[in-house]
Enzyme design. Structure first.
Site, PDB file in Angstrom:
ATOM      1  N   SER A 239       1.024  -1.145  -0.047  1.00 21.73           N
ATOM      2  CA  SER A 239       0.095  -0.024   0.060  1.00 21.73           C
ATOM      3  C   SER A 239       0.879   1.311  -0.005  1.00 21.73           C
ATOM      4  O   SER A 239       2.130   1.146   0.470  1.00 21.73           O
ATOM      5  CB  SER A 239      -0.876   0.038   1.212  1.00 21.73           C
TER       6      SER A 239
ATOM      7  N   TYR B 259      -1.647   0.072  10.259  1.00 24.94           N
ATOM      8  CA  TYR B 259      -1.776  -0.520   8.954  1.00 24.94           C
ATOM      9  C   TYR B 259      -0.534  -0.124   8.208  1.00 24.94           C
ATOM     10  O   TYR B 259       0.094  -1.117   7.361  1.00 24.94           O
ATOM     11  CB  TYR B 259      -3.218   0.005   8.313  1.00 24.94           C
TER      12      TYR B 259
END
Length: 242
Positions: free
Chosen positions: A137, A151
């Site tokens: 990501s 995250y």
């Protein structure tokens, strides 16, 4: 002989889009999914209609035995030549100080431990010419302050896994790379409590819009293909300029 690719999180979003794209390229496919049987069956029907062999296997990637079962099902289709490490979760968006330990553990276990277990199983089975793609990501380098710093930290771990594993497996002819999607229109945003997030934050994306799962799938398919034969240890950013 047709390539055989394992895709975790294959019943929806980026995983399903990747499965469809690889099916068009002639890959036989083993889809891992966690619980949505109906979604997995729907994707499976599309893949088989494209003329490839495909199976869908319920597999919690945090469990080594379930990971082994997924790869065993894939091996029934032929020698495993590809892995797309894609199964992932977020947790409710919010300040770092409000992060619950249970949410932290699930994000770490699914997004990092699960990737390690799947890559380990793949590395045991793969031979020269095979490839692994880890879905990371842009959060790994942006940090996601005020949203999900944990995250982002885990995705930075994914990038380190990609680089280290690429160097370890390259002498065996196995390529390992990553893709780092930006804000993509998938239901992962609903799971984080903000289903409208892609449109809401579009203004901060340099290209001015969220991405589509097919746009990430195209990058994954390239990294798996012979066209990327000299690419190893790369993390390809697919973030609209983020």
């Amino acid at each position: 002989m047709a390539p055989v690719t394992v895709i975790t999180g294959g019943s929806r979003g980026i995983g399903a889009a990747t499965a469809r794209r690889l099916a068009r390229a002639g890959h036989h496919l083993a889809l891992g999914y966690r619980r949505d049987h109906l979604a997995a069956d729907a994707v499976l029907a599309e893949l088989r209609a494209a003329g490839v062999h495909a199976v869908a296997v319920p597999a919690d990637t945090r469990d080594p035995d379930q990971v082994a079962a997924l790869f065993a099902a894939a091996a029934d289709l032929g020698p495993v030549t590809g892995l797309v490490n894609n199964a992932g979760v977020t947790s409710p968006i919010g300040p770092f100080t409000e992060l619950r330990p249970d949410d932290l553990r699930e994000v770490v276990d699914v997004n990092l431990v699960g990737y390690v277990l799947c890559a380990q199983q793949a590395a045991r089975l793969m031979t020269d010419g095979a490839a692994i793609v880890n879905v990371s990501s842009v959060a790994a380098t942006l940090g996601s302050p005020g949203e999900y710093v944990h995250y982002a930290a885990v995705k930075a771990g994914t990038d380190a896994l990609t680089v280290g594993l690429a160097k370890e497996l390259a002498p065996r002819g196995i390529r390992v790379n990553g893709v780092a999607p930006g804000i993509i229109r998938t239901d992962i945003h609903a799971l984080s409590g903000q289903p409208d997030r892609p449109e809401r934050v579009a203004g901060r994306i340099p290209l001015g819009r969220p991405g589509e799962p097919d746009e990430v799938a195209a990058a994954i398919a390239w990294l798996l293909s012979p066209d990327a034969s000299y690419t190893a240890g790369a993390v390809l950013r697919v973030g609209g300029g983020l």
